[in-house]
Scaffold this active site. Structure first.
Site, PDB file in Angstrom:
ATOM      1  N   ASP A  43       0.841  -1.195   0.000  1.00  0.00           N
ATOM      2  CA  ASP A  43       0.000   0.000   0.000  1.00  0.00           C
ATOM      3  C   ASP A  43       0.883   1.256   0.000  1.00  0.00           C
ATOM      4  O   ASP A  43       2.054   1.210   0.389  1.00  0.00           O
ATOM      5  CB  ASP A  43      -0.871   0.038   1.264  1.00  0.00           C
ATOM      6  CG  ASP A  43      -1.841  -1.135   1.323  1.00  0.00           C
ATOM      7  OD1 ASP A  43      -2.166  -1.686   0.255  1.00  0.00           O
ATOM      8  OD2 ASP A  43      -2.251  -1.492   2.438  1.00  0.00           O
TER       9      ASP A  43
HETATM   10  N1  URA Z   1      -1.105  -5.976   3.884  1.00  0.00           N
HETATM   11  C1  URA Z   1      -1.627  -4.731   3.915  1.00  0.00           C
HETATM   12  O1  URA Z   1      -2.657  -4.495   4.522  1.00  0.00           O
HETATM   13  N2  URA Z   1      -0.969  -3.769   3.254  1.00  0.00           N
HETATM   14  C2  URA Z   1       0.204  -3.952   2.597  1.00  0.00           C
HETATM   15  O2  URA Z   1       0.765  -3.015   2.041  1.00  0.00           O
HETATM   16  C3  URA Z   1       0.724  -5.259   2.586  1.00  0.00           C
HETATM   17  C4  URA Z   1       0.053  -6.249   3.239  1.00  0.00           C
END
Ligand code: URA
Length: 236
Positions: free
Chosen positions: A103
């Site tokens: 993310d």
């Molecule tokens: N899980 C999440 O919630 N976000 C990420 O960036 C990676 C794994």
């Protein structure tokens, strides 16, 4: 291989820019720079320099990046900087992409390559490649999390997760979580499923390769061939 193709592929410039560099004498092969763009070279054997920097032949590039928050795991984005824009010029070339996504606000290990077959193997759900995260939670972790995560949580929308391994640390707000799949926002949704929420997330390992602790956010390094196969290792 033609010299202009080698320069274009390995330096990440267009074919016409490669020809220009050859014609203006910026390129040398075995110490000679009076050469033409159709000169045939052996990429494994010839010593090729561009502006006095040796260009080492790599069929594929494998890069470990410590992604900073605020960047996007994509090849292009109109609004935000992408992880590819963080690569220094010697590691830039056509065809590179981030294998898997973090993310925008997540930090840590992003694997960047132009080897589609390896990326496919690493990302295949059947491969069960482990991803380890350092997770900072809003509320202190509870001892019951161990069993709940190990049993396989059901996250919002009724999706069932594979068993995950949680390890507690000295800080009750910080846990280490190992998952072997990659559902959308998975770690954040797992935390929600146990009534908590994630305030900071950092990926610290993929397969058998740990994020190099010497890399500051935004820095990267090449992963060499002998090490890269470990990216698909199921266990540490
Ligand atoms: N899980 C999440 O919630 N976000 C990420 O960036 C990676 C794994």
């Amino acid at each position: 291989m033609r010299l202009d193709k080698f320069i274009s592929d390995q330096v990440g410039v267009s074919r016409s820019r490669a020809k220009e560099l050859i014609r203006n004498g910026s390129v040398s092969v075995g110490g000679i720079n009076r050469i033409s763009d159709d000169t045939k070279i052996d990429p494994e054997k010839d010593e090729i320099f561009v502006n006095s920097i040796q260009i080492l032949y790599r069929q594929y590039l494998y890069i470990m990046l410590n992604k900073p928050a605020g960047t996007i795991c994509a090849v292009k984005d109109r609004l935000s900087p992408t992880v590819l824009e963080l690569l220094p010029p010697p590691l830039r070339r056509k065809g590179l992409f981030p294998a898997g996504r973090l993310d925008k606000d997540t930090e840590g290990f992003v694997f960047i390559t132009d080897d589609g077959a390896l990326a496919h193997r690493m990302l295949s759900p059947k491969s069960h490649v482990e991803k380890e995260y350092e997770v900072t939670l809003e509320k202190p972790a509870q001892s019951c999390y161990k069993g709940l995560f190990a049993a396989g949580l059901t996250i919002d929308g009724g999706e069932k997760c594979l068993p995950a391994d949680i390890t507690f640390t000295d800080d009750p707000h910080v846990v280490r979580l190992v998952i072997c799949e990659g559902k959308y926002h998975q770690v954040k949704r797992m935390a929600q499923a146990v009534g908590n929420s994630v305030i900071h997330l950092k990926r610290v390992r993929i397969g058998g390769i740990h994020l190099d602790p010497s890399l500051a956010p935004g820095e990267c390094r090449e992963i060499m061939h002998k090490e890269v196969e470990e990216i698909c290792a199921k266990k540490r």
